[in-house]
Design a protein around this motif. Structure first.
Motif, PDB file in Angstrom:
ATOM      1  N   UNK A 486       0.850  -1.306   0.185  1.00 47.15           N
ATOM      2  CA  UNK A 486       0.161   0.581   0.131  1.00 47.15           C
ATOM      3  C   UNK A 486       0.969   1.192   0.076  1.00 47.15           C
ATOM      4  N   UNK A 487       0.658   1.830  -1.026  1.00 44.06           N
ATOM      5  CA  UNK A 487       1.781   3.179  -1.457  1.00 44.06           C
ATOM      6  C   UNK A 487       0.431   4.404  -1.396  1.00 44.06           C
ATOM      7  N   UNK A 488       0.999   5.586  -0.689  1.00 45.25           N
ATOM      8  CA  UNK A 488       0.695   6.612  -0.436  1.00 45.25           C
ATOM      9  C   UNK A 488       0.683   8.041  -1.252  1.00 45.25           C
ATOM     10  N   UNK A 489       0.670   8.887  -1.802  1.00 49.50           N
ATOM     11  CA  UNK A 489       0.901   9.862  -2.807  1.00 49.50           C
ATOM     12  C   UNK A 489      -0.094  11.208  -2.631  1.00 49.50           C
ATOM     13  N   UNK A 490       0.325  12.314  -1.377  1.00 48.43           N
ATOM     14  CA  UNK A 490      -0.492  12.785  -1.584  1.00 48.43           C
ATOM     15  C   UNK A 490       0.196  14.506  -1.852  1.00 48.43           C
ATOM     16  N   UNK A 491      -1.166  15.399  -2.349  1.00 49.38           N
ATOM     17  CA  UNK A 491      -0.733  16.551  -2.779  1.00 49.38           C
ATOM     18  C   UNK A 491      -0.619  17.525  -1.722  1.00 49.38           C
ATOM     19  N   UNK A 492       0.942  18.104  -2.120  1.00 49.24           N
ATOM     20  CA  UNK A 492       1.120  19.196  -0.616  1.00 49.24           C
ATOM     21  C   UNK A 492       0.879  20.105  -0.337  1.00 49.24           C
ATOM     22  N   UNK A 493      -0.292  20.476  -1.462  1.00 46.90           N
ATOM     23  CA  UNK A 493      -1.478  21.302  -0.767  1.00 46.90           C
ATOM     24  C   UNK A 493      -2.746  21.115  -0.772  1.00 46.90           C
ATOM     25  N   UNK A 494      -2.860  19.927  -0.392  1.00 43.56           N
ATOM     26  CA  UNK A 494      -4.618  19.442  -0.478  1.00 43.56           C
ATOM     27  C   UNK A 494      -5.642  20.815   0.254  1.00 43.56           C
ATOM     28  N   UNK A 495      -6.530  20.788  -0.091  1.00 43.70           N
ATOM     29  CA  UNK A 495      -7.613  21.686   0.760  1.00 43.70           C
ATOM     30  C   UNK A 495      -8.561  21.013   1.559  1.00 43.70           C
ATOM     31  N   UNK A 496      -8.849  21.588   2.247  1.00 51.24           N
ATOM     32  CA  UNK A 496      -9.904  20.491   3.282  1.00 51.24           C
ATOM     33  C   UNK A 496     -11.162  20.505   2.372  1.00 51.24           C
ATOM     34  N   UNK A 497     -11.811  19.403   3.412  1.00 51.96           N
ATOM     35  CA  UNK A 497     -13.538  19.001   2.354  1.00 51.96           C
ATOM     36  C   UNK A 497     -14.362  19.053   3.669  1.00 51.96           C
ATOM     37  N   UNK A 498     -15.542  18.714   3.563  1.00 58.00           N
ATOM     38  CA  UNK A 498     -16.411  19.310   4.552  1.00 58.00           C
ATOM     39  C   UNK A 498     -17.227  17.902   4.602  1.00 58.00           C
ATOM     40  N   UNK A 499     -17.273  16.579   5.564  1.00 59.89           N
ATOM     41  CA  UNK A 499     -17.736  15.209   4.569  1.00 59.89           C
ATOM     42  C   UNK A 499     -18.056  14.481   6.597  1.00 59.89           C
ATOM     43  N   UNK A 500     -18.674  13.123   6.805  1.00 55.04           N
ATOM     44  CA  UNK A 500     -18.472  12.756   7.659  1.00 55.04           C
ATOM     45  C   UNK A 500     -17.529  12.366   8.442  1.00 55.04           C
ATOM     46  N   UNK A 501     -16.755  11.818   8.776  1.00 54.22           N
ATOM     47  CA  UNK A 501     -14.745  11.674   8.990  1.00 54.22           C
ATOM     48  C   UNK A 501     -15.187   9.926   9.071  1.00 54.22           C
ATOM     49  N   UNK A 502     -16.121   9.652   9.788  1.00 48.57           N
ATOM     50  CA  UNK A 502     -17.067   7.724   9.341  1.00 48.57           C
ATOM     51  C   UNK A 502     -16.872   7.371   8.340  1.00 48.57           C
ATOM     52  N   UNK A 503     -17.881   8.162   7.678  1.00 49.56           N
ATOM     53  CA  UNK A 503     -18.257   7.744   6.444  1.00 49.56           C
ATOM     54  C   UNK A 503     -17.215   7.016   5.604  1.00 49.56           C
ATOM     55  N   UNK A 504     -16.350   8.319   5.288  1.00 45.49           N
ATOM     56  CA  UNK A 504     -15.367   8.328   4.539  1.00 45.49           C
ATOM     57  C   UNK A 504     -14.616   7.623   4.871  1.00 45.49           C
ATOM     58  N   UNK A 505     -14.231   7.176   5.680  1.00 45.38           N
ATOM     59  CA  UNK A 505     -13.408   5.584   6.068  1.00 45.38           C
ATOM     60  C   UNK A 505     -13.531   4.662   5.410  1.00 45.38           C
ATOM     61  N   UNK A 506     -14.554   4.511   5.711  1.00 40.67           N
ATOM     62  CA  UNK A 506     -15.710   3.109   4.697  1.00 40.67           C
ATOM     63  C   UNK A 506     -15.648   3.058   3.264  1.00 40.67           C
TER      64      UNK A 506
END
Length: 763
Positions: A486-506
């Motif tokens: 499993x590898x991750x690649x993030x945008x260095x200037x990632x902007x916030x989003x509005x969501x339910x954290x528990x549901x987004x994890x699912x």
């Protein structure tokens, strides 16, 4: 000009006496009034002459005034009609009974040059050879019946005309002039024919096939015009070509005829002409054997071998053998028969509309199949059906989840009551914990059903997806196992989003688990995040992503991939390619429901044998992140709080009501029970009864929760309210949640959650 035209063109605005015609009457009245004053007659006659003169004068003036008022009323009506006519999509004209145009809308001025003061029949000479008889006939019918309509056949088209009487000898005319024929953009050769074989319109494809624009059918078929289904030689610019006709429509006076050039067993030039037809055409035997197909048909259905390929091998989808359909058409001399069939192509899913025409060539019955690509039409139909199915299953899932939440509330609630009476050394304590844990697992499954139906209660917050995925990475590593990296690649200037954290994890867990299952031999799963700015709408698959900023999360695997014909079904409920027992088919449909309810979009790309990529679009949030101190302010041990006050509990499910009553009484509250809204209102009729809080279900038989609470708060406006439901806060519908001093408690809830919510409302 003919006699009819002269009658229609007779000048004048109205058939009322003009002022000049009444002049002698007015002069005579004046003389009779003045005669007694001249002393020429005996005195006894004087009074009679004065009365007669005044009567004639008044009568004349009344007639003049009546005529002037009628003219003013007619012009006023015409002005009002002009306002409405300007909004019409077709040329509309208001004219007098004698054809003088009073007003015309902009389309009439542009298309037929109709201007006020002009004569209507003069304006229509560019449309009809002799418009005066047509106008007279229609106006006479409108005078009798109030309105009339008629389709006028003319060279090149059919013009529907409607007319109705406005009153005062004024008529409103509407001409349905279509600048483009019905078949002009069709990819098949079509002639529009009127009476006596006159060719009214030739579309572009027919003009290409014939090489000219004929005036009548005799020019196309010099020997004899064939009946629909028969074959005759047609004159074209390249010579005579065997051709049959098929009737597409027949209105009694106008027919639309489809021309079908055929391959004559003759020269190479005729083969070339058949191959170059601008419409996919095949020639079949009644048994389904393909005798010939032109180039466009081959491009549409794939390579075939004339004389060896059967149409049943390349098309299917009727629900019964295609040979039965072919035999029925071959044995009946009816109108063309049309069906939608699916092509047997491996590269992509395609649908065609096949129209069969029966023809007889040298005593042998053949079938001419005209093909039309109907993939887009069937795709739209499938999307509609899928939407209806998703809505129906979503409603079912929501209803099932509601009933299960009531059951789980009773199960877990009574389990909490038992746990209060048993410590960890009790031999029954472990069994009670197992019941409680499995009730929570069942609640999670119900939450999946609600997520699929987009009816779960979300608790949105502003999130940084880098933090959310980092918190989840340890669990994801355990889920994928040792064979998958499993590898991750993030945008260095990632902007916030509005969501339910528990549901987004699912969502992320379901996508990663699906990626793992697609790589049984191991591989790599990449999670990539990026900020994407859309300046134009992104139209893809069944959705349109509006312009704006989005955070995209891609879950990419290098697994087996998804076949092209199954790619559009992956988000359908209960659809799975896994073996029995390995998957429920709810994973991706749950992901789809959560993403859509969050306001995002999800798309899938896959190449069989190379891997799959899921892309989630989440809109960027402009709201500031909540302070971390808010969560730290929560009480550390809410289960020990004791309260006081009177609570009116309204719940139609007896087990839930029994648990909630005992839980609240254990915490020190006085509880009044009611099994319905009507019973609760009956209890509140006692004015001396003091109630501090209403705890009520939302959906109940009879009156619902928000409705009875509103009635109760008319006399008790300060009472605190707690709504509870197995549905989401959307169960309020149009009733709330605008009710003051109210909060929402989703089912299933535990003893602690219930008592803590009541405590917070009362304190």
């Amino acid at each position: 000009m003919s006699e009819t035209a002269e009658i229609y063109s007779e000048p004048s605005f109205r058939k009322t006496p003009a002022l000049s015609r009444l002049a002698p009457l007015i002069v005579l009245g004046s003389l009779l009034i003045l005669t007694p004053f001249a002393g020429l007659l005996p005195r006894v006659w004087n009074t009679g002459f004065v009365v007669a003169g005044i009567s004639l004068l008044v009568a004349g003036l009344l007639v003049v005034m009546r005529g002037q008022f009628a003219d003013w009323s007619a012009r006023t009506s015409a002005d009002v009609m002009a306002l409405f006519a300007e909004q019409d999509l077709f040329p509309t004209v208001v004219a007098t009974g004698n054809g003088v145009i009073l007003t015309a809308n902009s389309r009439a001025r542009a298309q037929i040059h109709a201007f006020p003061g002009a004569r209507l029949e003069q304006c229509l000479k560019s449309v009809f050879a002799n418009p005066a008889p047509i106008l007279l006939r229609l106006q006479s019918a409108a005078e009798i019946h109030g309105k009339t309509r008629e389709d006028i056949v003319t060279v090149g088209t059919t013009v529907p005309i409607s007319v109705f009487s406005v009153g005062h000898n004024v008529f409103c005319w509407r001409f349905h002039l279509d600048e483009k024929g019905q078949w002009d953009s069709a990819a098949i050769p079509v002639l529009t024919v009127g009476r006596n074989g006159t060719v009214l319109r030739v579309n572009g494809v027919a003009e290409t096939v014939l090489g000219c624009r004929p005036n009548n059918l005799g020019q196309v078929f010099p020997d004899s015009v064939p009946s629909p289904g028969d074959i005759a030689l047609a004159e074209t610019a390249a010579g005579q070509v065997p051709m049959t006709i098929s009737e597409l429509s027949n209105s009694g006076t106008v027919r639309d005829l489809l021309l079908l050039p055929l391959n004559s067993a003759g020269t190479q030039s005729s083969d070339a002409r058949f191959a170059d037809l601008p419409v996919p055409v095949m020639c079949l035997t009644p048994e389904g054997e393909i005798l010939d197909a032109n180039r466009m048909a081959t491009n549409l259905i794939g390579e075939i071998e004339p004389g060896q390929t059967s149409v049943s091998n390349i098309m299917h989808g009727l629900g019964y053998p295609i040979q039965d359909w072919l035999a029925r058409v071959a044995n009946q001399d009816d109108a063309p028969s049309s069906e939608f069939l699916r092509l047997s192509r491996q590269d992509k899913e395609m649908f065609v509309q096949v129209t069969l025409n029966r023809v007889v060539n040298k005593g042998r019955v053949c079938l001419i199949a005209v093909l039309n690509d109907a993939t887009e039409l069937k795709t739209l139909e499938a999307q509609f059906v899928q939407g209806q199915k998703m809505q129906a299953v979503g409603q079912l899932a929501g209803g099932v989840a509601h009933d299960f939440n009531n059951l789980l509330t009773a199960i877990s609630g009574h389990c909490d009551l038992l746990l209060l009476r048993h410590d960890q050394n009790d031999p029954n304590y472990g069994d009670l914990v197992q019941i409680n844990q499995n009730a929570n697992r069942a609640a999670a499954l119900v939450s999946q059903l609600l997520a699929f139906s987009r009816k779960q209660t979300l608790q949105p917050e502003v999130l940084d997806l880098r933090d959310t995925i980092s918190d989840l990475i340890h669990l994801l590593n355990r889920l994928v196992g040792e064979k998958v990296r499993l590898t991750l690649s993030h945008d260095p200037v990632l902007k916030p989003v509005r969501a339910d954290k528990r549901q987004l994890e699912q969502v992320f867990m379901n996508l990663v688990v699906n990626a793992r299952d697609a790589m049984p031999e191991g591989g790599e799963v990449r999670i990539e995040t990026e900020v994407v700015s859309l300046s134009e709408p992104l139209r893809r698959d069944r959705a349109t992503v509006p312009p704006g900023e989005f955070v995209t999360v891609k879950v990419i695997d290098s697994g087996t991939g998804i076949p092209a014909d199954k790619l559009q079904k992956v988000f359908e409920p209960f659809y799975t390619t896994k073996r029995t027992g390995e998957g429920t088919g709810l994973g991706l449909s749950t992901v789809y429901g959560i993403v859509k309810q969050t306001g995002g979009f999800i798309f899938v790309d896959s190449i069989q044998g190379k891997g799959t990529e899921f892309t989630v679009y989440l809109p960027v949030s402009v709201a500031p992140r909540a302070a971390d101190e808010d969560t730290a302010a929560l009480p550390e041990s809410p289960s020990v709080r004791q309260g006081e006050g009177v609570v009116l509990l309204v719940e139609d499910e007896a087990p839930v009501r029994a648990f909630a009553t005992r839980a609240l009484r254990l915490k020190g509250y006085t509880v009044l029970e009611a099994g319905s809204a009507e019973e609760a209102l009956h209890l509140l009729e006692d004015g001396s009864l003091n109630v501090d809080a209403f705890v009520t279900d939302v959906v109940m038989p009879g009156m619902d929760g928000p409705t009875w609470v509103r009635k109760a708060m008319e006399t008790r406006p300060d009472v605190r309210v707690i709504f509870m439901s197995g549905y989401t806060e959307g169960a309020f519908g149009d009733s709330g949640p605008e009710i003051a001093n109210s909060t929402f408690l989703p089912k299933p809830f535990s003893l602690t959650q219930l008592t803590e919510t009541v405590f917070q409302q009362l304190n």
